[in-house]
Structures are given as structure tokens and as C-alpha cells.
Scaffold this motif. Structure first.
Motif, mmCIF file in Angstrom:
data_model
loop_
_atom_site.group_PDB
_atom_site.id
_atom_site.type_symbol
_atom_site.label_atom_id
_atom_site.label_comp_id
_atom_site.label_asym_id
_atom_site.label_seq_id
_atom_site.Cartn_x
_atom_site.Cartn_y
_atom_site.Cartn_z
ATOM 1 N N LEU A 6 0.940 4.260 -2.704
ATOM 2 C CA LEU A 6 0.730 5.653 -2.308
ATOM 3 C C LEU A 6 1.808 6.551 -2.910
ATOM 4 O O LEU A 6 1.512 7.618 -3.448
ATOM 5 C CB LEU A 6 0.730 5.781 -0.784
ATOM 6 C CG LEU A 6 -0.529 5.310 -0.052
ATOM 7 C CD1 LEU A 6 -0.310 5.332 1.453
ATOM 8 C CD2 LEU A 6 -1.723 6.182 -0.415
ATOM 9 N N VAL A 26 -5.923 3.337 -0.192
ATOM 10 C CA VAL A 26 -5.563 2.496 -1.333
ATOM 11 C C VAL A 26 -6.609 1.408 -1.533
ATOM 12 O O VAL A 26 -7.038 1.134 -2.655
ATOM 13 C CB VAL A 26 -4.168 1.860 -1.129
ATOM 14 C CG1 VAL A 26 -3.859 0.860 -2.249
ATOM 15 C CG2 VAL A 26 -3.101 2.943 -1.065
ATOM 16 N N TRP A 37 -0.133 8.616 -5.620
ATOM 17 C CA TRP A 37 -0.506 9.872 -4.963
ATOM 18 C C TRP A 37 0.682 10.832 -4.845
ATOM 19 O O TRP A 37 0.496 12.028 -4.805
ATOM 20 C CB TRP A 37 -1.078 9.602 -3.574
ATOM 21 C CG TRP A 37 -2.502 9.169 -3.570
ATOM 22 C CD1 TRP A 37 -3.600 9.955 -3.353
ATOM 23 C CD2 TRP A 37 -3.012 7.838 -3.783
ATOM 24 N NE1 TRP A 37 -4.746 9.205 -3.423
ATOM 25 C CE2 TRP A 37 -4.425 7.896 -3.677
ATOM 26 C CE3 TRP A 37 -2.420 6.607 -4.033
ATOM 27 C CZ2 TRP A 37 -5.228 6.785 -3.820
ATOM 28 C CZ3 TRP A 37 -3.211 5.494 -4.190
ATOM 29 C CH2 TRP A 37 -4.599 5.576 -4.092
ATOM 30 N N ARG A 92 0.836 -1.206 0.000
ATOM 31 C CA ARG A 92 0.000 0.000 0.000
ATOM 32 C C ARG A 92 0.873 1.258 0.000
ATOM 33 O O ARG A 92 0.566 2.248 -0.658
ATOM 34 C CB ARG A 92 -0.947 -0.023 1.201
ATOM 35 C CG ARG A 92 -2.036 -1.078 1.096
ATOM 36 C CD ARG A 92 -2.757 -1.269 2.418
ATOM 37 N NE ARG A 92 -3.842 -2.240 2.296
ATOM 38 C CZ ARG A 92 -3.659 -3.564 2.324
ATOM 39 N NH1 ARG A 92 -2.425 -4.061 2.448
ATOM 40 N NH2 ARG A 92 -4.691 -4.376 2.213
ATOM 41 N N GLU A 93 1.957 1.217 0.774
ATOM 42 C CA GLU A 93 2.845 2.374 0.859
ATOM 43 C C GLU A 93 3.501 2.662 -0.499
ATOM 44 O O GLU A 93 3.644 3.825 -0.891
ATOM 45 C CB GLU A 93 3.915 2.143 1.931
ATOM 46 C CG GLU A 93 3.396 2.166 3.362
ATOM 47 C CD GLU A 93 2.585 0.916 3.720
ATOM 48 O OE1 GLU A 93 2.729 -0.127 3.023
ATOM 49 O OE2 GLU A 93 1.800 0.988 4.684
#
Length: 229
Positions: free
Chosen positions: A180, A195, A184, A176-177
Motif C-alpha cells: 500500500l 491489495v 498507493w 499488504r501494508e
């Protein structure tokens, strides 16, 4: 998704000039001012190409190059070494340590971008393509259109960027990181659970009768994009 270039240069003026010109040419950029920062940034987000100065604080450019080549995520990342050292022996040393190309300061920007695109076409041809296909899914990055088979898919801006990122890196698992940072941006604060929300929307939009879900959830790791067959 724009190709991401990591600029490793301790001269502020040159780093700023490179950043400006890469951004103008449609690239996304990150700047590291020393060798240790370069390795950290490359670990946090895998660059599509590295512009690497020879003379750097903390770790030399050739040592950074050597370490990047030993890492799994940057083994094949194109590296252009930039330096004031123009001797043949220096060029050979840089290439021996894993650099793909070598440019001596001062250099022209048109030549730099010609070499950059040549390296990216060899390493990741899809990065410079306007239309990217995987299985029955097609993404047109210029027209912002998505199709699955004969059906046109309507996506929001974030879902489009997610799909574009996934389809350019098939089968790779992203946390997820990492998503991101890639979708994003590193300077935007968004909760990791966001996410999941956008992944759900993308899955719903891509859902088609008789078709498998191309987004695979990897327990405790993240997501990957795959289409069987």
C-alpha cells in the motif's frame, strides 16, 4: 516505479529545496526532521537512497548511519552524508560509520544528482532502467508496456505499478501494508484487502498457458514475485 529517497534534514529551507529538486528529477521523496524520525521512516518503508545531514536533533547523522547499517533492510542502502563540516577527519568519520559519499554544504544540484545516480546504478541498476526484465516478463516503464514472452499484456494503472514494484524487488516478501505504501502512497487511505483484489487482477493478466504464476502468496506475511529457472 520511482526511486524513493529519504531526506533527513532539519533545516526547512534545505529540506524543501532537496525535495523539490528530487521530485523534479523523477524521484519520490520522504522527509525526516530528526534522527529518530529518520529511523522510524526507514523501518516503515525501505528507501532506495538516504540523504543524511550530520547535525540532527535527537540522534546525530553518524549515529543514524551506524544504525541503518546494522539493520537488515538498509544494510546496503546508499547513504550520502551532507554537512557543513568539511574537515578531512569529519569526512573520514562519516565514511567509517557507513556513508557511501560525503557532500559539504553548499553543494551544486547537478553534482548531487550525478553522485546519486552513480550510487543507485551500483546498488540497484534496474531502478534507473526504462526496461526491466525478469524471466519472460518485460516491463517498459516509459512506454507503459508489459510483455510476457511474445504476448503483450494489458494492465490497469494500479496493476502496472504493482508489477513494476515487484519486478524491481524479486523474491522479496512484501506485506499488504508495505505494498500500500509503495504503490498507493503513504498519504492515501486504502483498505489492505484492496491489495488482494489488485493482486488477483495482476495474476489473471499475467496468466499464460504452460507458464507458472509469478506471484507467490506467503501465508500470514504477504506476497513475493518469483519466476523459476
Amino acid at each position: 516505479m520511482k526511486p524513493y529517497v529519504l531526506i533527513v534534514e532539519d533545516e526547512d529551507a534545505l529540506a524543501t529545496l532537496l525535495e523539490y529538486n528530487f521530485n523534479k528529477e523523477g524521484f519520490e521523496t520522504g522527509i525526516a526532521m530528526d534522527g529518530e524520525e529518520a529511523l522510524l521512516m526507514a523501518e516503515e518503508r525501505t528507501p532506495d537512497l538516504v540523504m543524511l545531514d550530520w547535525m540532527l536533533p535527537k540522534l546525530s547523522g553518524v549515529e543514524v548511519c551506524r544504525r541503518l547499517r546494522r539493520r537488515k533492510n538498509t544494510t546496503n542502502t546508499p547513504i550520502i552524508m551532507i554537512t557543513a563540516r568539511g574537515d578531512e577527519s569529519d569526512r573520514i568519520t562519516g565514511l567509517d560509520y557507513g556513508a557511501d559519499d560525503y557532500m559539504v554544504k553548499p553543494f551544486s544540484m547537478p553534482e548531487l544528482f550525478a553522485r546519486t545516480r552513480a550510487l543507485l546504478r551500483r546498488a540497484q541498476p534496474s531502478l534507473l532502467d526504462d526496461v526491466v526484465k525478469m524471466g519472460d516478463i518485460e516491463v517498459d516503464t516509459q512506454a507503459f508496456r508489459v510483455r510476457r514472452g511474445d504476448k503483450q499484456i494489458h494492465l490497469g494503472p494500479t496493476e502496472f505499478r504493482l508489477l513494476d514494484h515487484f519486478i524491481r524487488h524479486p523474491s522479496r516478501v512484501f506485506s499488504r501494508e508495505q505494498l500500500l505504501d509503495a504503490v498507493w502512497g503513504r498519504d492515501v487511505y486504502v483498505e489492505a484487502r484492496t491489495v488482494d483484489v489488485h493482486i488477483g487482477r495482476l495474476r489473471k493478466a499475467l496468466k499464460s498457458p504452460g507458464k507458472t504464476d509469478p506471484i507467490r502468496t506467503v501465508r500470514s506475511a504477504g506476497y513475493a514475485f518469483e519466476i523459476a529457472g
